[in-house]
Structures are given as structure tokens and as C-alpha cells.
Design a protein around this motif. Sequence first.
Motif, short mmCIF file in Angstrom:
data_model
loop_
_atom_site.label_atom_id
_atom_site.label_comp_id
_atom_site.label_asym_id
_atom_site.label_seq_id
_atom_site.Cartn_x
_atom_site.Cartn_y
_atom_site.Cartn_z
N GLN A 1 75.87 136.63 4.80
CA GLN A 1 76.00 137.74 5.74
C GLN A 1 77.16 137.52 6.70
OE1 GLN A 1 73.67 139.22 4.40
NE2 GLN A 1 72.78 140.80 5.65
N TYR B 6 77.87 148.96 2.67
CA TYR B 6 77.14 150.23 2.59
C TYR B 6 78.05 151.38 2.23
CZ TYR B 6 73.25 147.68 4.48
OH TYR B 6 72.24 146.77 4.61
N ALA C 35 68.94 143.36 -5.75
CA ALA C 35 68.79 142.56 -4.53
C ALA C 35 67.32 142.40 -4.16
CB ALA C 35 69.54 143.23 -3.38
N LYS D 124 79.79 142.97 -0.42
CA LYS D 124 78.69 143.96 -0.50
C LYS D 124 78.73 144.78 0.78
CE LYS D 124 73.63 144.10 -0.43
NZ LYS D 124 72.40 143.50 -0.95
N ARG E 274 71.34 133.81 -2.22
CA ARG E 274 71.49 134.01 -0.77
C ARG E 274 71.71 132.63 -0.13
NH1 ARG E 274 72.62 136.88 3.42
NH2 ARG E 274 71.82 138.69 2.31
N VAL F 209 78.60 139.71 2.69
CA VAL F 209 77.73 140.88 2.89
C VAL F 209 77.96 141.40 4.30
CG1 VAL F 209 75.34 141.72 2.88
CG2 VAL F 209 76.01 139.85 1.35
N MET G 247 71.57 146.73 -5.29
CA MET G 247 70.52 147.55 -4.68
C MET G 247 69.16 146.87 -4.75
SD MET G 247 71.61 151.24 -6.28
CE MET G 247 70.41 152.33 -5.54
N GLY G 248 68.39 147.06 -3.69
CA GLY G 248 67.05 146.50 -3.64
C GLY G 248 65.98 147.56 -3.52
N ARG G 249 65.71 147.99 -2.26
CA ARG G 249 64.58 148.89 -2.00
C ARG G 249 64.64 150.18 -2.79
NH1 ARG G 249 65.56 148.41 4.26
NH2 ARG G 249 67.59 147.88 3.39
N GLY H 222 72.20 149.07 -1.17
CA GLY H 222 71.32 150.24 -1.29
C GLY H 222 70.86 150.80 0.04
N GLY H 223 70.39 149.91 0.91
CA GLY H 223 69.85 150.36 2.19
C GLY H 223 68.41 150.83 2.06
N PHE I 26 64.60 136.85 5.74
CA PHE I 26 64.50 137.11 7.19
C PHE I 26 63.34 138.02 7.55
CE2 PHE I 26 66.13 141.47 7.85
CZ PHE I 26 66.59 141.75 6.57
N ASP J 80 66.44 139.59 -1.97
CA ASP J 80 66.54 138.46 -1.05
C ASP J 80 65.90 138.74 0.31
OD1 ASP J 80 68.62 140.42 -0.72
OD2 ASP J 80 69.56 139.08 0.72
N HIS J 81 65.34 139.92 0.50
CA HIS J 81 64.88 140.37 1.82
C HIS J 81 63.96 139.40 2.55
CE1 HIS J 81 66.09 143.65 -0.75
NE2 HIS J 81 66.03 144.55 0.22
C1 5RP Z 1 70.90 142.88 3.96
C2 5RP Z 1 70.80 142.35 2.59
C3 5RP Z 1 69.44 142.40 2.04
O1 5RP Z 1 68.69 141.35 2.29
C4 5RP Z 1 69.28 143.09 0.77
O2 5RP Z 1 70.10 142.56 -0.23
C5 5RP Z 1 69.43 144.55 0.99
O3 5RP Z 1 69.17 145.32 -0.14
P1 5RP Z 1 68.74 146.85 0.01
O4 5RP Z 1 69.31 147.34 1.30
O5 5RP Z 1 69.36 147.54 -1.16
O6 5RP Z 1 67.25 146.91 -0.02
O7 5RP Z 1 71.76 141.94 2.00
O8 5RP Z 1 72.21 143.21 4.27
#
Ligand code: 5RP
Length: 298
Positions: free
Chosen positions: A141, A205, A55, A203, A107, A173, A252-254, A226-227, A61, A57-58
Motif C-alpha cells: 500500500q 481505482y 483480491a 493497482k 500482500r 497499491v 477485484m475482490g468484493r 474493485g472497491g 487489516f 487480502d482484506h
Molecule cells: C485495499 C486493498 C484491499 O485489501 C483489496 O485488495 C481490495 O479489493 P476490493 O476493493 O476489490 O474488494 O488493496 O486497497
Amino acid sequence: MPEADASSKEKQYHADVPQQTPGFFLKGAGSYDWGMKNRLARVFNPETGRAVMLAVDHGYFQGPTTGLERIDLNIVPLVPYCDALFCTRGVLRTMVPPSSQKPMVLRASGGPSILKELSNEEIAMDMEDAVRLNAAGVGIQVFIGGEFETRSVHNMTRLVDAGYRVGMPVMGVTAVGKDMVRDAKYFRLACRICAELGAQYVKTYYVAEEFETVTASCPVPIVMAGGKKLPELEALTMAYNAVQQGAAGVDMGRNIFQTDAPIAMIQAVNAVVHKNLKPAKALEMYNTLKAQMKKECK
Ligand code: 5RP
């Protein structure tokens, strides 16, 4: 007149072998059309039934998030190691090489920035553009319990309708507002609503207690979000527990791109998801790969 069949070979009708009408490997997907199934099978590995989505796409926003300042330099090298990239169409068109064979999940919602009420989103992409970009899916979302809950749910259902017209899977999501309790009860509600209203996968948590009830009560596959960044062992343990408790993978992203060695981390996550590698072993793998890379850079 059609051309005569000139072959001298005897025709083989195998009349005694009934044609198979196989199901489909992915939860809840048996009745979808071919194109929808094919797109899902590009994201979820048919051999394991699971997916490692990356992920990134952050920015839609929160702008240039740490680790995503230069997607061309920091993320493009990770693409070969994921099963699918979750990104915006802006990132895709400007920085991801079109020669990439990886499935792209786009996204499709947006509107408010982090400076405003986040649940006030709209659909932010035409399905036609997703098709033009050869996307393997779109993500949106859904803010259950949020200020603009109904709008976000309606955004998703409109996207699902548009998706069915062209065979494009929609990932719902589950976005959690600041004041909401992140527990199994909440995620059971949010995931089930997404699935009931048509999302082909969700998607959400991970929660330490009763996550298996979230996956069990959701009739479509769940990928774990991921969060915020955790120590590597915690992130790998979370991914391990999620798939052992019924998740069909991760998005997962971060916890990948904010580590010291993202290429090592994504390979460790991959082994957890597709090979059921235990978290301690996966951490070992991460450290070994990280050390190797450091050596190669010297
Ligand atoms: C928020 C999202 C995000 O933009 C992203 O995909 C979150 O990824 P991560 O939490 O793993 O960094 O979908 O709900």
C-alpha cells in the motif's frame, strides 16, 4: 577435457538470420531481467497483455470480511478462474493448496488495523519468504497524501530494491485516505509516484472522468481495484471501461466474492478483460452461469 561432439550431423549456424532481441509485451517492462519478466508473464496473459487478479487480502487489516469468513470454502473454488490470487502469506500457507498452479501475489505490508490510522504501515514480509513461497509478485500500500505518506513510499522503495535482488515484481497499491478526493488528478499523482519509484505495476481505482489520463501518464501497467460492492452491471461496466481506457486488467475482490454467484461473476469479469465482452453481454453471461449453477445444486 570436454567430450568431443561426435554427431555426424552438419552444424547449422543460420548465420544469415540475426538473433531477435524482442521487446516484452508488458508496458515499461522491456528492460527488466528474465526472472522479473517471467513472473510478470505468469500474472499477465502474454496473449492479451491483461490479468484478472482476485483480491482476497482484506483480512490483513479488517479481519474476516464478508465473503472471506472461510477462504477454504468460499475462495479456493474460485482460484481456477483467476489469472492470479492476491492474498496474504497466512492465507496462502493455511488454506490455498500448494498443488495450485496459479500465480500468487502476496500482500507485503501491514501494521494498523481498521481501528487505527491505516497509513501507518510497515513492510510486513521478508522478500526471502516471498521467494520461498514461489510468489509471482508482492503488493504494498502507498498512501499518497496520507499521514504517513513518506513512510509508505519508503516501504515501497525498499520492497522494490529487495524485489530487484531476486526478480520479484512489486505492485504498488494506491490507498486513498477518507478525506481525499478520488479523481483523475489524485490518481495520476499517486500512480505516477509508484511507477517512478520502481513499482512494476500499480493497482488503482477507476474514476469516471479522465481515467485514460491516469493510465497514459503511468509508465507501467495499471490494474483496476474493485472497491466496495456494486450491482453486477455497474461492476462489469467499470471493469470494461477501465480496460478500454488503458488498464491492463483488474485486481477485484468484493465485487466478485460478495456476489450471489462468485464463480459466475469471475468468469464474466474474465470475458470483459480478456475478450472485451460488452457489459450487458457480460451480465447476461453472469445470469446464465448463475442459473445453471443453481440448477446443478438442486
Ligand atoms: C485495499 C486493498 C484491499 O485489501 C483489496 O485488495 C481490495 O479489493 P476490493 O476493493 O476489490 O474488494 O488493496 O486497497
